[in-house]
Design an enzyme around this catalytic site. Structure first.
Site, PDB file in Angstrom:
ATOM      1  N   SER A 231       0.867  -1.177   0.000  1.00 43.21           N
ATOM      2  CA  SER A 231       0.000   0.000   0.000  1.00 43.21           C
ATOM      3  C   SER A 231       0.904   1.228   0.000  1.00 43.21           C
ATOM      4  CB  SER A 231      -0.948  -0.041   1.199  1.00 43.21           C
ATOM      5  OG  SER A 231      -1.863   1.036   1.144  1.00 43.21           O
TER       6      SER A 231
ATOM      7  N   HIS B 233      -2.628  -0.811  -3.353  1.00 46.11           N
ATOM      8  CA  HIS B 233      -3.769   0.086  -3.175  1.00 46.11           C
ATOM      9  C   HIS B 233      -3.561   1.345  -4.012  1.00 46.11           C
ATOM     10  CE1 HIS B 233      -4.308  -1.945   1.011  1.00 46.11           C
ATOM     11  NE2 HIS B 233      -4.805  -2.675   0.039  1.00 46.11           N
TER      12      HIS B 233
ATOM     13  N   ASP C 233      -4.482  -4.707   5.959  1.00 42.16           N
ATOM     14  CA  ASP C 233      -4.849  -5.559   4.832  1.00 42.16           C
ATOM     15  C   ASP C 233      -3.749  -6.601   4.595  1.00 42.16           C
ATOM     16  OD1 ASP C 233      -6.387  -6.487   2.714  1.00 42.16           O
ATOM     17  OD2 ASP C 233      -5.442  -5.141   1.270  1.00 42.16           O
TER      18      ASP C 233
END
Length: 202
Positions: free
Chosen positions: A22, A49, A142
């Site tokens: 991310s 992401h 995540d």
């Protein structure tokens, strides 16, 4: 560094590598993908992401740094060894038992889409002990549920050392699961992936 849960790799060859990142991920992905050889014998799936409101040039950016071809994943596509598939913005990336990709616009998971958890869980279900999952820099958690799924099916889990990650959240959450085989400096991750897939195929 090996975790307490490390064990010798079984004889069956690895079939896939899944990587998640991310915040700070483009730099980290560039380093890892750039260190993988052009003849890597497995496909690589990537969740990074991204802002869903914009088209992405991530595949082009990473492709300039990698020896492997890098492209955005397409639904129904058959994965090929030595190719990197990037989850498109705002779509979950999943893989089935025959290595066929699917994209989903189902609900956000931990406020994100694409979700590392969903990718890792699909990889665990499709490949079991033949799966490698890797968590790089990123905020949030995540990937933590997903690495537990990979580990529970006999797969192998690598995590960037949280102490040197640009953003520690995702690596720390993964390490806290106790499902991690290797906690590594960023510079060593590509070499470990390469050695795993090459050792097991030989």
């Amino acid at each position: 560094m090996y975790s307490d849960s490390s064990r010798p790799a079984p004889a069956e060859s690895f079939g896939i590598v899944a990587i998640a990142s991310s915040a700070g991920g483009i730099t980290a992905l560039s380093k890892v993908l750039g260190g993988l050889p052009a003849d890597l014998p497995v496909p690589v799936l990537v969740v990074q992401h991204l802002d869903p409101r914009h088209e992405t040039i991530l595949a082009e950016v990473l492709g300039r740094r990698a020896k492997l071809p890098v492209r955005l994943a397409e639904s129904g596509e058959q994965t090929e060894p030595g190719v990197v598939y990037i989850a498109p913005p705002n779509y979950h990336l999943l893989v089935g038992p025959e290595g066929v990709l699917s994209l989903s616009s189902s609900e956000l998971v931990h406020f994100v889409r694409p979700s590392a958890d969903l990718l890792f869980e699909s990889v665990a279900g499709a490949y079991g002990p033949r799966a490698i999952a890797c968590v790089l820099t990123g905020s949030g958690s995540d990937g933590s549920m997903g690495v537990s799924a990979v580990k529970s099916r006999g797969g192998t889990v690598l995590v960037q050392d949280p102490e040197e990650a640009e953003f520690k959240g995702m690596p720390q959450a993964a390490v806290r699961t106790g499902a991690v085989d290797f906690v590594l400096p960023l510079d060593e991750i590509a070499d470990v992936i390469r050695s795993l897939v090459e050792v097991r195929k030989s």
